[in-house]
Design an enzyme around this catalytic site. Structure first.
Site, PDB file in Angstrom:
ATOM      1  N   THR A  61      -1.640  -1.076  -4.012  1.00 11.45           N
ATOM      2  CA  THR A  61      -1.357  -0.532  -2.687  1.00 11.45           C
ATOM      3  C   THR A  61      -2.336  -1.071  -1.654  1.00 11.45           C
ATOM      4  O   THR A  61      -3.461  -1.447  -1.988  1.00 11.45           O
ATOM      5  CB  THR A  61      -1.477   1.011  -2.739  1.00 11.45           C
ATOM      6  N   ASP A  62      -1.914  -1.051  -0.392  1.00 12.07           N
ATOM      7  CA  ASP A  62      -2.830  -1.474   0.682  1.00 12.07           C
ATOM      8  C   ASP A  62      -3.968  -0.471   0.892  1.00 12.07           C
ATOM      9  O   ASP A  62      -4.983  -0.793   1.509  1.00 12.07           O
ATOM     10  CB  ASP A  62      -2.067  -1.710   1.994  1.00 12.07           C
ATOM     11  N   GLU A  63      -3.800   0.761   0.341  1.00 13.92           N
ATOM     12  CA  GLU A  63      -4.821   1.794   0.579  1.00 13.92           C
ATOM     13  C   GLU A  63      -6.168   1.440  -0.036  1.00 13.92           C
ATOM     14  O   GLU A  63      -7.189   2.013   0.358  1.00 13.92           O
ATOM     15  CB  GLU A  63      -4.351   3.147   0.031  1.00 13.92           C
TER      16      GLU A  63
ATOM     17  N   TYR B  40      -6.848   8.972  -4.809  1.00 13.03           N
ATOM     18  CA  TYR B  40      -5.725   8.089  -5.188  1.00 13.03           C
ATOM     19  C   TYR B  40      -6.104   6.623  -5.000  1.00 13.03           C
ATOM     20  O   TYR B  40      -5.985   5.816  -5.928  1.00 13.03           O
ATOM     21  CB  TYR B  40      -4.482   8.433  -4.359  1.00 13.03           C
TER      22      TYR B  40
ATOM     23  N   LYS C  37      -6.607   3.554  -7.763  1.00 11.26           N
ATOM     24  CA  LYS C  37      -5.844   2.287  -7.756  1.00 11.26           C
ATOM     25  C   LYS C  37      -6.812   1.104  -7.652  1.00 11.26           C
ATOM     26  O   LYS C  37      -6.627   0.071  -8.297  1.00 11.26           O
ATOM     27  CB  LYS C  37      -4.846   2.260  -6.590  1.00 11.26           C
TER      28      LYS C  37
HETATM   29  P1  NAD Z   1       6.389   7.660  -7.835  1.00 11.50           P
HETATM   30  O1  NAD Z   1       5.402   8.770  -7.831  1.00 11.50           O
HETATM   31  O2  NAD Z   1       7.690   7.829  -7.158  1.00 11.50           O
HETATM   32  O3  NAD Z   1       6.690   7.213  -9.355  1.00 11.50           O
HETATM   33  C1  NAD Z   1       5.679   7.112 -10.314  1.00 11.50           C
HETATM   34  C2  NAD Z   1       6.351   7.067 -11.682  1.00 11.50           C
HETATM   35  O4  NAD Z   1       5.305   6.953 -12.669  1.00 11.50           O
HETATM   36  C3  NAD Z   1       7.158   8.333 -12.018  1.00 11.50           C
HETATM   37  O5  NAD Z   1       8.416   7.980 -12.555  1.00 11.50           O
HETATM   38  C4  NAD Z   1       6.292   9.048 -13.051  1.00 11.50           C
HETATM   39  O6  NAD Z   1       7.051   9.800 -13.993  1.00 11.50           O
HETATM   40  C5  NAD Z   1       5.576   7.874 -13.719  1.00 11.50           C
HETATM   41  N1  NAD Z   1       4.299   8.269 -14.314  1.00 11.50           N
HETATM   42  C6  NAD Z   1       3.317   9.008 -13.733  1.00 11.50           C
HETATM   43  N2  NAD Z   1       2.322   9.204 -14.613  1.00 11.50           N
HETATM   44  C7  NAD Z   1       2.668   8.566 -15.751  1.00 11.50           C
HETATM   45  C8  NAD Z   1       2.049   8.406 -17.020  1.00 11.50           C
HETATM   46  N3  NAD Z   1       0.862   8.971 -17.308  1.00 11.50           N
HETATM   47  N4  NAD Z   1       2.679   7.668 -17.969  1.00 11.50           N
HETATM   48  C9  NAD Z   1       3.884   7.111 -17.712  1.00 11.50           C
HETATM   49  N5  NAD Z   1       4.534   7.257 -16.536  1.00 11.50           N
HETATM   50  C10 NAD Z   1       3.935   7.983 -15.580  1.00 11.50           C
HETATM   51  O7  NAD Z   1       5.581   6.415  -7.246  1.00 11.50           O
HETATM   52  P2  NAD Z   1       6.069   5.217  -6.295  1.00 11.50           P
HETATM   53  O8  NAD Z   1       5.908   5.647  -4.898  1.00 11.50           O
HETATM   54  O9  NAD Z   1       7.351   4.703  -6.785  1.00 11.50           O
HETATM   55  O10 NAD Z   1       4.904   4.148  -6.597  1.00 11.50           O
HETATM   56  C11 NAD Z   1       5.024   3.253  -7.703  1.00 11.50           C
HETATM   57  C12 NAD Z   1       3.816   2.340  -7.730  1.00 11.50           C
HETATM   58  O11 NAD Z   1       3.757   1.589  -6.517  1.00 11.50           O
HETATM   59  C13 NAD Z   1       2.487   3.075  -7.838  1.00 11.50           C
HETATM   60  O12 NAD Z   1       1.641   2.332  -8.700  1.00 11.50           O
HETATM   61  C14 NAD Z   1       1.939   3.088  -6.416  1.00 11.50           C
HETATM   62  O13 NAD Z   1       0.538   3.103  -6.418  1.00 11.50           O
HETATM   63  C15 NAD Z   1       2.488   1.776  -5.889  1.00 11.50           C
HETATM   64  N6  NAD Z   1       2.727   1.730  -4.440  1.00 11.50           N
HETATM   65  C16 NAD Z   1       3.462   2.700  -3.824  1.00 11.50           C
HETATM   66  C17 NAD Z   1       3.724   2.609  -2.467  1.00 11.50           C
HETATM   67  C18 NAD Z   1       4.555   3.643  -1.732  1.00 11.50           C
HETATM   68  O14 NAD Z   1       4.677   3.569  -0.513  1.00 11.50           O
HETATM   69  N7  NAD Z   1       5.164   4.595  -2.404  1.00 11.50           N
HETATM   70  C19 NAD Z   1       3.228   1.518  -1.729  1.00 11.50           C
HETATM   71  C20 NAD Z   1       2.454   0.546  -2.390  1.00 11.50           C
HETATM   72  C21 NAD Z   1       2.231   0.658  -3.765  1.00 11.50           C
HETATM   73  O1  DAU Z   2       0.169   2.577   1.987  1.00  7.18           O
HETATM   74  C1  DAU Z   2       0.786   2.684   0.724  1.00  7.18           C
HETATM   75  C2  DAU Z   2       0.749   4.119   0.262  1.00  7.18           C
HETATM   76  O2  DAU Z   2       1.671   4.839   1.061  1.00  7.18           O
HETATM   77  C3  DAU Z   2       1.084   4.277  -1.214  1.00  7.18           C
HETATM   78  O3  DAU Z   2       0.102   3.632  -1.991  1.00  7.18           O
HETATM   79  C4  DAU Z   2       1.156   5.750  -1.609  1.00  7.18           C
HETATM   80  O4  DAU Z   2       1.582   5.869  -2.954  1.00  7.18           O
HETATM   81  C5  DAU Z   2       2.156   6.438  -0.706  1.00  7.18           C
HETATM   82  O5  DAU Z   2       2.170   7.823  -0.997  1.00  7.18           O
HETATM   83  C6  DAU Z   2       1.811   6.209   0.762  1.00  7.18           C
HETATM   84  O6  DAU Z   2       0.591   6.925   1.138  1.00  7.18           O
HETATM   85  P1  DAU Z   2       0.492   7.740   2.512  1.00  7.18           P
HETATM   86  O7  DAU Z   2      -0.542   8.772   2.358  1.00  7.18           O
HETATM   87  O8  DAU Z   2       0.386   6.815   3.673  1.00  7.18           O
HETATM   88  O9  DAU Z   2       1.989   8.382   2.542  1.00  7.18           O
HETATM   89  P2  DAU Z   2       2.517   9.847   2.916  1.00  7.18           P
HETATM   90  O10 DAU Z   2       4.007   9.760   2.942  1.00  7.18           O
HETATM   91  O11 DAU Z   2       1.882  10.912   2.093  1.00  7.18           O
HETATM   92  O12 DAU Z   2       2.000  10.027   4.423  1.00  7.18           O
HETATM   93  C7  DAU Z   2       2.347   9.115   5.453  1.00  7.18           C
HETATM   94  C8  DAU Z   2       1.604   9.540   6.713  1.00  7.18           C
HETATM   95  O13 DAU Z   2       2.157  10.790   7.167  1.00  7.18           O
HETATM   96  C9  DAU Z   2       0.132   9.803   6.495  1.00  7.18           C
HETATM   97  O14 DAU Z   2      -0.581   9.409   7.653  1.00  7.18           O
HETATM   98  C10 DAU Z   2       0.031  11.312   6.312  1.00  7.18           C
HETATM   99  C11 DAU Z   2       1.167  11.822   7.202  1.00  7.18           C
HETATM  100  N1  DAU Z   2       1.820  13.075   6.748  1.00  7.18           N
HETATM  101  C12 DAU Z   2       2.293  13.114   5.480  1.00  7.18           C
HETATM  102  C13 DAU Z   2       2.919  14.253   5.004  1.00  7.18           C
HETATM  103  C14 DAU Z   2       3.433  14.324   3.574  1.00  7.18           C
HETATM  104  C15 DAU Z   2       1.970  14.153   7.614  1.00  7.18           C
HETATM  105  O15 DAU Z   2       1.556  14.082   8.795  1.00  7.18           O
HETATM  106  N2  DAU Z   2       2.583  15.277   7.151  1.00  7.18           N
HETATM  107  C16 DAU Z   2       3.058  15.389   5.874  1.00  7.18           C
HETATM  108  O16 DAU Z   2       3.592  16.459   5.504  1.00  7.18           O
END
Ligand code: NAD
Ligand code: DAU
Length: 353
Positions: A135-137, A161, A165
């Site tokens: 992730t970019d985080e 988190y 990562k």
């Molecule tokens: P998500 O939470 O929707 O899915 C995570 C999946 O991992 C789920 O199906 C869960 O059951 C499985 N999982 C969790 N713990 C586990 C364990 N101990 N063993 C096996 N499986 C397990 O997550 P997502 O948003 O789809 O993110 C997927 C990946 O992409 C993550 O590694 C996250 O860091 C990365 N990522 C997410 C975003 C985003 O915006 N959501 C952006 C950049 C990178």
């Molecule tokens: O940048 C990539 C990341 O983006 C991924 O690695 C993470 O898995 C994914 O969860 C996401 O992280 P964020 O914290 O940016 O996403 P989230 O949807 O939780 O929040 C987006 C923005 O909105 C953040 O600035 C927090 C704000 N927010 C979020 C929620 C859930 C609110 O203001 N209110 C809310 O209820």
């Protein structure tokens, strides 16, 4: 010729299910094994359209279980691993940093070790690959001054988190330097699209607007995120898995920065239109709440490396992507109801036991 077998972890989650779908449909010559523990975030309904395909297998397994991971690698002799399984929500990681570290750090080390051992004991690293989806985080937080995260930006994670990562990414690179593992890493910005668990901003707010509930905006709503359509991310993962260079990192972003409040107002407008309400109705649900502790101010990606070296570009525009996303949730209200009630977690027992 033997078929290649690729392990995709976290394939029942949001991004993972899109990646599994792309690989199963596009590569009939691969066996795709989807490993997922089916935590609250994993949902096999996400993959109903491909679950009967011959080149697809689902395995319920927790990556923190080292013996089970080792046995799975011995059984399948994977040619490649695309690792997405993670505890992915920042707010949950604040409540449970250790649970987050166990999956994201220890789980990743278990996979790396199992891959290293089966590849070294087998026919070596030739044409093998371990792909860490990050992730970019991990890069920390930017000022609102036009600066961007580059692949060379130093890691500076600031939430449990992102620290977990970042730690996992360091282990992936350590396995390359120490054991010559063929690895590749990508760091992507915020994804949006169908099948995202409604704890994340966009699906949560779609659900709340539909239900007439408040929209909790953290702090002043001025935090900035760079939004990418999830299918564009899945396509980037396909390209990097096949064409990326071992040891390299690729940043993936939407070139699409939004202040949270502006994005929420746009979402409210789209929802008003889709629900047949007067413009301005949903905005009245906005409520400013206490800020997330350590809330990162701004994420923004420089994606020029993947664009120039691998020819990837985001294809979806934000306006159409957001409308399509809203349409998907509104036409899949049963999915939303199931995940918010926890009902979907009975699905595995019905289908696979
Ligand atoms: P998500 O939470 O929707 O899915 C995570 C999946 O991992 C789920 O199906 C869960 O059951 C499985 N999982 C969790 N713990 C586990 C364990 N101990 N063993 C096996 N499986 C397990 O997550 P997502 O948003 O789809 O993110 C997927 C990946 O992409 C993550 O590694 C996250 O860091 C990365 N990522 C997410 C975003 C985003 O915006 N959501 C952006 C950049 C990178
Ligand atoms: O940048 C990539 C990341 O983006 C991924 O690695 C993470 O898995 C994914 O969860 C996401 O992280 P964020 O914290 O940016 O996403 P989230 O949807 O939780 O929040 C987006 C923005 O909105 C953040 O600035 C927090 C704000 N927010 C979020 C929620 C859930 C609110 O203001 N209110 C809310 O209820």
């Amino acid at each position: 010729m033997n078929k290649k077998t690729i392990l995709i972890t976290g394939g029942a989650g949001f991004i993972g299910s899109h990646v599994v779908r792309v690989f199963v449909n596009k590569y009939p010559n691969y066996n795709i094994v989807n490993l997922d523990a089916l935590t609250y975030a994993g949902n096999l309904h996400n993959l109903e359209d491909i679950e009967g395909k011959e080149n697809y297998t689902f395995v319920k397994l927790d990556i923190t279980n080292r013996d089970a991971v080792n046995n799975l690698f011995k059984e399948h002799q994977f040619d490649g691993v695309i690792h997405l399984a993670a505890e992915s929500h920042v707010d949950r990681s604040i409540h449970d940093p250790i649970g987050c570290a166990e999956t994201n750090v220890i789980g990743t080390i278990n996979l790396l070790t199992a891959a290293r051992d089966t590849w070294r004991d087998g026919d070596g690293y030739q044409s093998k690959r371990f792909y860490q989806v990050s992730t970019d985080e991990v890069y920390g937080s930017l000022k609102n001054d036009g600066s961007l995260f580059m692949e060379t930006t130093a890691y500076d994670p600031r939430s449990p988190y992102s620290a977990s990562k970042a730690s996992a990414d360091h282990f992936v690179r350590a396995y390359q330097h120490t054991f010559n593992m063929p690895i590749v890493i990508s760091n992507c910005s915020n994804n949006y699209g169908s099948h995202q668990f409604p704890e994340k901003l966009i699906p949560l707010f779609i659900y709340n607007i539909y239900e007439g509930k408040k929209l909790p905006v953290y702090g002043n709503g001025k935090n900035i995120r760079d939004w990418l359509y999830v299918v564009d991310h899945a396509k980037a993962i396909d390209i990097i898995y096949h064409q990326g260079i071992n040891g390299e990192t690729y940043n993936i972003g939407g070139l699409n920065e939004w202040e949270n409040l502006d994005l929420i107002k746009l979402l409210c407008k789209v929802m008003d239109k889709k629900l047949g309400k007067a413009t301005g109705t949903s905005e009245q649900l906005i409520e400013f709440v206490k800020d997330r502790p350590g809330h990162d101010a701004r994420y923004a990606i420089d994606a020029s490396k993947i664009q120039s070296e691998l020819g990837w570009q985001p294809e979806q525009t934000f306006e159409t992507g957001l409308e399509e996303t809203v349409d998907w949730y509104l036409s899949n209200l049963d999915w939303l109801q199931q995940v918010t009630s926890g009902e979907y977690q009975k699905y595995y027992d019905k289908q696979y036991s």
